[in-house]
Each structure stands twice: as structure tokens, then as C-alpha cells.
Design an enzyme around this catalytic site. Structure first.
Site: not given
Lengths: 602, 259
Positions: A236, A256
């Protein structure tokens, strides 16, 4: 020897999202169900999922539908997926999300009272049903409360050692031990569903808890099932990097999705430099264009920060390598300069607290330091898409332990939906298998005794090694040799070292009593960890290309020849360290009507 | 790097005592890091529960210097200088070392009457954010059971566990009672069998909650008002009759078109 024994129609190993959903399904079909979990109920790794569960409900963007979701999933997986799993997942996840509300889930809402959906990497439309940044908690609590209200037997803090066959080689149950007392316990079942989650604990920097030791992967292999795509490990992009003690701890992609951007030490939004050709047509070319997209997906193309995870993780890795990293070896994730403090605290409450309390960083005023962390294994037990059946008769697998659904790289948000879609299907599959009548007879007592003897051996040795030393060395070796970027010589070295680890495991000495002894528990985890690491290393060595969660420094491009099959591993099922045999297993041929969906969207 | 002395309670149901360990402590570490270091070196059999190490699963609750806290969220540098004492949660029977028998809580969970919603419309229920926000606060609960540990109704009176659900389950009942779709009525149960009346609002539970849920103010007090009103107040009694009728027609409410 006689041990405490229980019989069920369906035995479910693992009490995360997939296991609990499977239990509900089997129970609703009138079967008796027993659930085994290594921890307390409600603590499984599902609880760590933050951002949301992907389902093309079209609540925010009515243009969204299962076909777009299918296409996104296949592209994200670099076409290594079992297409049928991706298809079923895209079609069925909306219904699986909606039914959770009947059982008490409270998702965040749109203005007109529907389930709100958020943007995530690789998904064309805002698609993730969520509750702030604690969606996994909502999922597990909802399923847990449903399972409890149905009166299901849950055996907590029971660690399964081995699956056991009947005389004809069907999976007939398992042998386990109660962690609280150290006493052995056996379970007989007509069908067994593995829902044991992942294997990330074998890497040093990981978002996985102690439970992610790959028990299910290894037990399935030992019981005669195949493992596929084991080299495909998701790192990740955003794990914490500082303080060291929390390095690897997950920072949700929702940061994000909600407007956070990645910057290097020069303050540059570097992701614009890392847009691979296959994503160029749909990715913004300037900051201005990208920033419009958050408010209206038709006004600009997607920000490059929301490319699939493998792309972003590699980019971060390259920036740090080029000397543009942060003081602690990561890059900056900045939402502070982009969104109001109140918005950040409301949308990302756990992230706010996590950074405030563990790192002393206020994410509403400062950037976070982040870097890639081992997060998810795309590879797993090869299953039949519709039924979750494995190659071992009577054995089913769902959730992270199953392979195929996500191909070479999983999109964020596709895991929670995977759990409920295929958890339900595993429950159905097991029920159909039982209804067909050809179910297992009594368990093979020799297999039970062998597993018990193996588990007790570390107590009996006069001297030997501390299991914690072996675990630490294994994690360091896998991080160094089979990490985010791989190369032939390091992989070959890893294979040699894994043989040495195998010998060290046979010389473990456990001190103390059997009751709640974490050292002993780790000693019983290590054979599974090493088995999984071997399969990962073999796959990574053979896959001489870069694809999704498998990146080779010496073979940086994707090779279309490698997109035609999965590497499938099996053993003769003797000892835990029996040789692993690896074959090419051809991908399912995709029907024309689905191929068209991928073509159209290119 | 610094050395720290950890005084950890070791033992089982038959008794035990503190054991001292001198351990390295690095910058930024939490209590659980130091406990793990003890496991990896001096005492591999030191029993403690943990899972996520991120304050999300609620497994690693213990009493640090006498105060219930999550070991994974308690930074060593926030503790006063000198030895650090770690003991298991006091309210629950000891299994071994820092691990306690929390089955009381799972038994309570089995007694909770489930959500009873109207049939789901084909495209899902409609609920508005302002109607689910309070329930979401209660659903932040990570089931660390520290509120149960610290609640003196059961901490000081073992016998009360027979007829007292405790703060964790009062927020669960409050969540269900306030759920926009629920048609179940648990008020008599809460008053008669779950012992809501025993709580005298000292707010100890709220103070230890790692999720900062306002257990007393937002759950227990409104629940007390709801339960007591329903029982003693004739107007409320009448209102309840009417509300019940309204609840029965919740089916219609759920499919109302969006404004």
C-alpha cells in the site's frame, strides 16, 4: 487420545468479514455452523479497513454500473484476474452493501438519504460506501451482531493447526487448540470454509496484525488445494514511516480520495511524472485539471495520486531512491493545505487521531510522512468463482485467503466487497456441496495425532531457538529480498535462506506453560509463514516480468505471455515442509461480451 | 534510546505477582512496543492480547499505572518518569498475565434484541445524515471493554454482573433505540433486566473511552429519560402507545421520497 470434539455441517475458520458473511448464509440455509477465530470475536483484520467498500450503486454518479466496475477491477489487476470472480463481484456487491443496512449498518449518507460513495484509486466513479474512515469496523460489527443474533456457535481464541481428511481424502474437519487453556480440540464438518485472511506478517513493514500469518493459505496447500498468484503482494502506498514503532501502519487511501496529494522533499506533486501509458488517457495532465475533478468528474480527468496502488507505491519508492524523500525515508501526503480543518476531522477522524496520538502530527496543519507498506496478498487459494470451492473436496475459501479475484493488484475498496460477495457464495457453495450428499466421513485419527505431536514438540526439546528470533529474521529477510522491487539474485538467495529457516523452525524451544503462551502460538504460526514465503518466492522467481504487485528490477516491463496463466502451487500433502510443485494454470477464457467491455474502455 | 523498568503483573487465576523487566525504550514507542520487546527477549510466554496496534480493534486494554488504557495508543513518553506498572483489567477474571476473561461482555451481546427494520425497498432504505450521526457515534465503539472495566457498579460489586449490562451495552441499546429504521421496543428490558437504574452517572466510562464517545451524556442519560418516562409518566405512556403505532408504519416512512 481423545480431545474435546464438536461436529457441524459447516465449519468456518476465520471470523473476519468473509467468515461471518459465510456463516450467515449457511445458517440461513438451515445448516449448523461453527466459527473458529484466533482472536476474540470482532477483532479480525477486517476492522482495520478504513476507506470503504466498492459497489457500483450509482448513488453519486448515476453513470456508474457493474460493467464499469468490472472493467476497473480487471485493469487494476493487470488482466491476471479470474474474470468470472471480477464479474460476480461487480454485479453483486451493491446488493451485499444494501443488505448490511437491514442488519444495522449506518453508512454515511447523500443529501437525498442514500448511501454516500467516495472516490478511490483506480475506480472511475465515486464508488466506495463508507463510514468516515472506519468502514471495516462498521462491516465487522454489523456482521458480528447479525451472527450473534442468529445464535451461532463461535469458538474464540482457538487456533487451527491442520485441516484433516477422511479415509477418502475429503476434508473432514480440523485439529486446533484453545489458546486460553492450551488444550487441543477437534472439529468434524461436512464442509469447511477457509476465511483466514492474509499473510503480511512475514514482512517487516506491514499494515497486518499478528494474525496475518497465512495459516489458511498454508493449510489449504497442505490439504491438497492449489495456491495461485502468490508473488502478487500489494504494498500500500501510504503507510506511516515515523515513529519507527508504527512504521507500516496504514494511512487510508481516502486521504487522497478526499483531496490529499503526494509531494516530494522539493514540494513537487511528483505523481504527474509517473503515469503509465495504459492510464494516460484518463489521467489529468496538470494540477489545475486534476483539482477540478474532485468537484466534478466531467470537468477534468483523475488526479494521478488516484492511480492504482501498485503504480503509486512504485512512484514513491522511486522518489525516495532518487534522494527526494523525507527525513524518515518517505514522501509527504498533504491534505492540510488542500482542505479545511473541519472537513479533515469529519471525513478522516481516525487518521487525525492516529497521527496526533502516535506521531504528534496534526494533519490539519502539517503534511504526513508516508511510504509503502506490505498490505494485502492478491494471491491465494485457487477457487471456482461461483461456489468458492477449492481443489480439495469439501474445502471452500473466501476473502483474502482466496486468489484470483484481484489479479495482480487489488483496487482499494474491492476487498470489503470481496468479503461479503464471496463470503455469501462460499456459504451457498458449501450448502450445495452438502446437499449433493457426497460428504466426508470420520476424520483420519493419524493426521490429528501427527498435528498434535508437531505442535507439542517445541516444549519437549532440551534446548533450541526462541521463535521470536526466527520471526524477526524472517521478516527482515523477506522485506530485503522479496519486497516491493525484486531481482533474480535476491530471490535465489531468499529461496536458500527459506530452507535454512525451515530447519530453524524444527529446532524451536518454547518455554512456559501451554495456557495463553504467545511464544508457543508463534511457534505454531511459523510453519505456515515459511510455507507461504516459499510459494511467494517461487512465484516471484518464475514471473520474469513486472505486473501489478510484482515488480522485477531485472524485468521492468509487462510481458503479454505472462498474462495467459497463473503460477499454481501444490504439494503432496505430507509434511509441512514437503516440496512445493509449481505449474502454469491457464486463465479462464473470457466471453466475448465481457472482452468488449475492456476493449471499449481502453 | 533509554532503559525503562516495566513492572508487569504475571500470574493466573490462582494468584501472581509483579515481575520487573529492564527494557530498552526507543523514541516514539508505545507501551505495547515495550511489552513486545519483553516477549521477544526475556519472557516469550508473557500473555497479552493485541491485534491491530492502531487503536482500532480494542484488544490490548490494560491498566497502565492503574489507569485503563490501550497499550497501543499510550506513548511511553507521556508517562511519568520511573517504573511503569502494567496490570490486567481488574473487573474481569484473570486468565493469564495481562489476559482476562471478558466473556461477560459476549454474554451480554447475546441478550441484545436485534434491529427490526421494515422490509427493504428494492433500491435500499432512505436515511438522512442528521438521523444517523448519533448512532454512528455509538458505532465507533471498538469493544475494548475499558468502560466496563472502570464502571464501579461491576468493578466493586461482582454480583451486579447478573443484572447489569454496563456502559458498552447501554450505548448499544441507545444506538438501536435511536436507529431510524428500528421497530423493536427494548425499554422494559433495559429497565428491568439490564439494570440501567444502577448507573449513577459518575461518567467514569466516558473518561476512559478511547473513541471519545460521550457515553453518559449522549447515551445513558437519554436512555434513562426514555425508559423512565415511558414507565412512570402517564402522558409518556399515552405517547408510547401512539409512537408504537407510528413505529408500525415505519415502513412507509422509510420509502418516503427524498425532499
Amino acid at each position: 487420545m481423545t480431545y474435546e470434539h464438536h461436529d457441524y455441517d459447516v465449519l468456518i475458520i476465520g471470523a473476519g468479514g468473509a467468515g461471518l458473511r459465510a456463516a450467515i448464509e449457511a445458517k440461513q440455509r438451515g445448516l449448523s455452523v461453527g466459527i473458529l477465530t484466533k482472536s476474540l470475536l470482532g477483532k479480525a483484520h477486517t476492522v482495520m479497513a478504513e476507506g470503504g467498500m466498492a459497489a457500483a450503486m450509482g448513488n453519486v454518479y448515476p453513470e456508474d454500473n457493474w460493467m464499469v466496475h468490472f472493467r476497473d477491477t480487471m485493469r487494476g489487476g493487470k488482466y491476471l484476474n479470474n474474470y468470472r470472480m471480477a464479474e460476480l463481484h461487480a454485479k453483486e456487491s451493491p446488493a451485499r452493501v444494501l443488505e448490511l443496512e437491514q442488519w444495522g449498518a449506518l453508512f454515511d449518507r447523500t443529501k437525498d438519504g442514500k448511501i454516500l460513495q467516495r472516490d478511490f484509486g483506480g475506480h472511475r466513479y465515486a464508488r466506495l460506501a463508507h463510514v468516515g474512515d472506519r468502514t471495516g469496523l462498521e462491516l465487522i460489527r454489523t456482521l458480528q451482531q447479525k451472527v450473534v443474533s442468529m445464535g451461532t456457535d463461535v469458538f474464540m481464541e482457538v487456533k487451527v493447526l491442520r485441516l484433516v481428511h477422511d479415509a477418502d481424502g475429503r476434508v473432514a474437519g480440523c485439529v486446533a487448540y484453545r489458546r486460553q487453556t492450551g488444550e487441543f480440540i477437534t472439529f468434524g464438518a461436512k464442509a469447511v470454509i477457509l476465511a483466514t485472511g492474509g499473510a503480511g506478517k512475514s514482512w517487516k513493514f506491514t499494515s497486518n496484525s499478528w494474525e496475518g500469518t497465512g495459516d489458511g493459505h498454508a493449510m489449504a496447500l497442505w490439504a491438497g488445494a492449489n495456491l495461485i498468484d502468490m508473488e502478487c503482494i500489494q504494498f500500500h502506498p501510504t503507510g506511516m514511516v515515523w515513529p519507527l514503532s508504527v512504521r507500516g501502519l496504514l494511512v487510508t487511501e481516502g486521504v487522497r480520495g478526499d483531496g490529499g496529494v503526494l509531494r516530494n522533499s522539493e514540494g513537487k506533486r511528483f505523481m504527474f511524472d509517473y503515469v503509465a501509458p495504459m492510464f494516460r488517457a484518463e489521467t489529468a495532465e496538470s494540477e489545475e485539471e486534476a483539482d477540478k475533478w474532485y468537484y466534478d468528474h466531467t470537468a477534468g480527468r483523475r488526479p494521478p495520486e488516484l492511480l492504482p496502488r501498485d503504480e503509486v507505491a512504485r512512484a514513491i519508492n522511486a522518489e525516495v531512491k532518487a534522494g527526494r524523500g523525507t527525513p524518515h525515508g518517505g514522501v509527504y501526503l498533504d491534505i492540510a493545505t488542500r482542505r479545511p480543518a473541519e472537513f479533515i476531522r469529519r471525513r478522516l477522524p481516525s487518521m487525525y487521531h492516529q497521527f496526533m496520538e502516535l506521531a504528534g502530527v496534526d494533519i490539519t496543519t502539517e503534511a504526513m510522512e508516508i511510504g509503502p507498506t506490505c498490505h494485502y496478498i492478491m494471491g491465494g487459494v485457487q477457487v471456482e468463482a461461483d461456489t468458492a470451492a477449492t481443489a480439495a473436496r469439501g474445502l471452500f475459501a473466501a476473502g483474502e485467503v482466496a486468489g484470483g479475484m484481484h489479479g495482480a493488484n487489488r483496487l482499494g475498496g474491492n476487498s470489503l466487497s470481496d468479503l461479503v460477495v464471496f463470503g455469501k457464495r462460499a456459504g451457498e457453495g458449501a450448502a450445495q456441496y452438502i446437499a449433493a450428499g457426497d460428504v466426508a466421513g470420520p476424520m483420519n485419527a493419524h493426521q490429528v495425532e501427527a498435528a498434535v505431536a508437531e505442535a507439542l514438540a517445541p516444549f519437549d526439546r532440551e534446548a533450541g531457538e526462541n521463535p521470536y528470533d526466527i520471526q524477526r529474521d524472517l521478516q527482515e529477510m523477506m522485506q530485503a529480498n522479496v519486497g516491493i522491487i525484486r531481482t533474480q539474485s535476491e530471490l535465489e538467495d531468499a529461496a536458500i535462506q527459506l530452507d535454512a529457516f525451515t530447519e530453524r523452525v524444527k529446532n524451536i524451544k518454547v518455554k512456559g506453560p501451554r495456557a495463553y503462551n504467545p511464544g508457543w502460538n508463534l511457534a505454531t504460526d511459523l510453519p505456515a509463514m515459511i510455507t507461504v514465503c516459499k510459494a511467494v518466492t517461487i512465484g516471484a522467481t518464475l514471473r520474469k516480468e513486472s505486473r501489478g504487485g510484482h515488480t522485477r528490477e531485472d524485468y521492468p516491463g509487462a510481458d503479454p505471455e505472462f498474462a495467459k496463466f497463473n503460477f499454481a502451487h501444490s504439494t503432496d500433502g505430507g509434511n509441512w515442509d514437503s516440496d512445493i510443485v509449481t505449474k502454469e494454470s491457464a486463465l479462464l477464457a473470457m466471453p466475448e461480451e465481457l472482452k468488449v467491455l475492456l476493449e471499449e474502455a481502453k | 534510546m533509554a532503559e525503562v523498568t516495566m513492572r508487569v503483573w504475571r500470574g493466573d487465576a490462582n494468584g501472581g505477582d509483579f515481575e520487573s523487566y529492564s527494557v530498552t525504550q526507543n523514541e516514539g514507542e508505545v507501551v505495547l512496543d515495550v511489552i513486545h520487546r519483553i516477549q521477544a527477549t526475556d519472557a516469550p510466554d508473557l500473555a497479552c492480547r493485541w491485534n491491530c496496534k492502531a487503536g482500532k480493534c480494542g484488544s490490548c486494554a490494560a491498566e497502565i499505572n492503574g489507569k485503563p488504557q490501550l497499550m497501543c495508543m499510550t506513548r511511553m513518553d507521556t508517562l511519568p518518569e520511573g517504573p511503569v506498572t502494567v496490570t490486567p483489567m481488574k473487573t474481569f477474571p484473570i486468565i493469564r498475565d495481562l489476559v482476562t476473561d471478558v466473556s461477560f461482555n459476549f454474554a451480554q451481546a447475546e441478550k441484545v434484541p436485534a434491529l427490526l427494520p421494515p422490509p427493504m425497498p428494492e433500491d435500499g432504505y432512505r436515511m438522512y445524515q442528521e438521523d444517523v450521526t448519533r448512532g454512528q457515534e455509538f458505532r465507533k465503539c471498538i469493544e475494548c471493554f475499558m468502560c466496563q472495566d472502570v464502571c464501579h457498579v461491576i468493578r466493586d460489586h461482582e454480583g451486579n454482573k447478573q443484572h447489569y449490562a454496563g456502559p458498552r451495552f447501554f450505548i448499544r441499546y441507545a444506538e438501536l433505540e435511536m436507529h431510524p429504521l428500528d421497530t423493536n421496543d427494548r425499554r422494559d428490558l433495559i429497565r428491568e433486566e439490564m439494570g440501567l437504574g444502577y448507573c449513577n452517572i459518575t461518567k467514569c466510562c466516558t473518561e476512559v473511552c478511547p473513541e471519545h464517545i460521550k457515553i453518559t451524556d449522549n447515551a445513558i442519560i437519554p436512555l434513562k429519560e426514555r425508559v423512565v418516562d415511558a414507565h412512570y409518566d402517564p402522558v409518556a405512556w399515552l405517547g408510547r402507545k401512539i409512537r408504537r403505532r407510528t413505529k408500525r408504519s415505519a415502513d412507509d416512512a422509510a420509502v418516503q421520497p427524498a425532499p
